[in-house]
Write an enzyme that holds these catalytic residues in place. Structure first.
Site, PDB file in Angstrom:
ATOM      1  N   ASN A  10       0.830  -1.320  -0.114  1.00 16.88           N
ATOM      2  CA  ASN A  10       0.022   0.038   0.145  1.00 16.88           C
ATOM      3  C   ASN A  10       0.841   1.248  -0.125  1.00 16.88           C
ATOM      4  O   ASN A  10       0.563   2.194   0.637  1.00 16.88           O
ATOM      5  CB  ASN A  10      -0.949   0.116   1.201  1.00 16.88           C
ATOM      6  CG  ASN A  10      -2.167   0.720   1.113  1.00 16.88           C
ATOM      7  OD1 ASN A  10      -2.542   1.479   1.751  1.00 16.88           O
ATOM      8  ND2 ASN A  10      -2.772   0.645  -0.141  1.00 16.88           N
ATOM      9  N   GLU A  36       1.847  -2.950  -5.113  1.00 19.44           N
ATOM     10  CA  GLU A  36       1.541  -1.628  -4.833  1.00 19.44           C
ATOM     11  C   GLU A  36       2.581  -1.026  -4.245  1.00 19.44           C
ATOM     12  O   GLU A  36       2.210  -0.316  -3.158  1.00 19.44           O
ATOM     13  CB  GLU A  36       0.182  -1.319  -4.057  1.00 19.44           C
ATOM     14  CG  GLU A  36      -1.161  -1.304  -4.742  1.00 19.44           C
ATOM     15  CD  GLU A  36      -2.414  -0.817  -4.068  1.00 19.44           C
ATOM     16  OE1 GLU A  36      -2.519   0.438  -4.475  1.00 19.44           O
ATOM     17  OE2 GLU A  36      -2.961  -1.525  -3.409  1.00 19.44           O
ATOM     18  N   ASP A 156      -1.751  -9.866  -4.735  1.00 19.44           N
ATOM     19  CA  ASP A 156      -2.945  -9.272  -4.401  1.00 19.44           C
ATOM     20  C   ASP A 156      -3.898  -9.757  -5.740  1.00 19.44           C
ATOM     21  O   ASP A 156      -3.751  -9.021  -6.716  1.00 19.44           O
ATOM     22  CB  ASP A 156      -3.055  -7.878  -4.373  1.00 19.44           C
ATOM     23  CG  ASP A 156      -4.242  -7.324  -3.940  1.00 19.44           C
ATOM     24  OD1 ASP A 156      -5.313  -8.339  -4.007  1.00 19.44           O
ATOM     25  OD2 ASP A 156      -4.298  -6.030  -3.483  1.00 19.44           O
ATOM     26  N   ASN A 158      -6.946  -9.717  -5.791  1.00 17.79           N
ATOM     27  CA  ASN A 158      -8.453  -8.945  -5.650  1.00 17.79           C
ATOM     28  C   ASN A 158      -9.450 -10.051  -6.121  1.00 17.79           C
ATOM     29  O   ASN A 158     -10.470  -9.580  -6.782  1.00 17.79           O
ATOM     30  CB  ASN A 158      -8.288  -7.929  -6.725  1.00 17.79           C
ATOM     31  CG  ASN A 158      -8.049  -6.792  -6.098  1.00 17.79           C
ATOM     32  OD1 ASN A 158      -8.416  -6.251  -4.886  1.00 17.79           O
ATOM     33  ND2 ASN A 158      -6.921  -6.013  -6.756  1.00 17.79           N
ATOM     34  N   HIS A 258      -3.314  -4.497   3.981  1.00 19.77           N
ATOM     35  CA  HIS A 258      -2.947  -6.066   3.906  1.00 19.77           C
ATOM     36  C   HIS A 258      -1.960  -6.451   4.859  1.00 19.77           C
ATOM     37  O   HIS A 258      -1.118  -6.039   5.290  1.00 19.77           O
ATOM     38  CB  HIS A 258      -2.471  -6.175   2.462  1.00 19.77           C
ATOM     39  CG  HIS A 258      -3.245  -5.702   1.137  1.00 19.77           C
ATOM     40  ND1 HIS A 258      -3.867  -6.891   0.635  1.00 19.77           N
ATOM     41  CD2 HIS A 258      -3.828  -4.550   0.660  1.00 19.77           C
ATOM     42  CE1 HIS A 258      -4.767  -6.189  -0.544  1.00 19.77           C
ATOM     43  NE2 HIS A 258      -4.726  -4.770  -0.338  1.00 19.77           N
TER      44      HIS A 258
END
Length: 267
Positions: A10, A36, A156, A158, A258
């Site tokens: 993040n 990210e 990730d 999603n 996360h």
């Protein structure tokens, strides 16, 4: 033993401000896969320090800068890296990076860090882009597995696979991330032999979740999603000895929305 950690940071700068460096020192993975990253190659290397070999797919296309970026940091030398995945339109999106790493037994590990598009059911073009990316992943994994090497895809995705993989599954049945077509993609992946290490070692559920909204009491109430994966080829998965989610003890101690997923392999 090989310890591998994957986490959506993040934003690497924000993660380090919040305490990622302490977790990294305590956990000491040999391979760290990040999503990210949201930083330049120089910024990433400055934060991690000089003891890592790094493969980094920095986003360069419009709409991706500041939102994506994936990386692999390895204590072992990286032989080869690639950031290409399927259709040309995914070039430069910062959502796929591979690194070839030589293991102690002489085998090659193809490690992958990926950050799948969020998608949006109410916006068909965005959801179609997600499905196209998933198709490209299938094609790439098939090609890598045909070479007979160990393959590990982390990231990730999603997508929550089953009802036990998110707290509010009834409310999200028509939301991107838990759509039947997305879940069927994971079904086909696992039916073809790929192994979800998080579920293998995480029991029958519910959870363990790996993402919680920053907002409200989602973290305190453990109202999360399991969308971060370590997925191994059958031969690699057979060597796995554990896979756990490093959930922060408290909301205040979180350094990302996360939690890292950490696995160990006897290779």
């Amino acid at each position: 033993m090989l310890k591998v950690a994957t986490v959506n940071v993040n934003g690497i700068r924000a993660a380090y401000r919040r305490g990622m460096a302490v977790w990294l020192e305590q956990t000491d993975p040999e391979i760290l896969l990040m999503q990210e990253v949201r930083a330049t190659d120089e910024v990433l290397r400055d934060h991690l320090g000089g003891d890592w070999h790094i493969a980094h797919a920095e986003p360069v296309i419009e709409g991706s800068k500041g939102r994506a970026g994936v990386a692999i940091a390895s204590r072992r030398p990286i032989k080869l890296e690639t950031v290409e995945l399927g259709p040309e339109r995914f070039a430069g999106c910062g959502r796929w990076v591979e690194a070839e790493i030589v293991l102690d037994d002489g085998n090659t590990l193809s490690a992958i860090s990926t950050y799948v598009f969020t998608g949006e059911f109410e916006t068909p073009p965005r959801q179609a882009e997600k499905y196209a990316f998933l198709d490209a992943i299938t094609n790439r994994l098939t090609a890598l597995r045909a070479d007979g090497r160990h393959v590990l895809m982390c990231g990730d995705l999603n997508i929550a696979h089953r009802e036990v993989d998110l707290k509010a599954w009834k409310a999200n049945r028509k939301k991107s991330g838990f759509l039947p077509e997305e879940r069927a993609w994971l079904d086909s992946l696992f039916e073809s032999g790929w192994v979800d290490l998080g579920r293998r070692f995480g029991g029958d559920g519910p959870g363990p979740y790996s993402w919680w909204s920053w907002r409200g009491k989602a973290f305190d109430n453990d109202a999360g999603w399991r969308i971060d994966y370590q997925i191994g080829s059958p031969e690699l998965a057979a060597s796995a000895t554990g896979c756990v989610v490093h959930r922060a003890p408290t909301y205040a101690e979180r350094w990302s929305d996360h939690a890292p997923v950490v696995a160990t392999y006897e290779i």
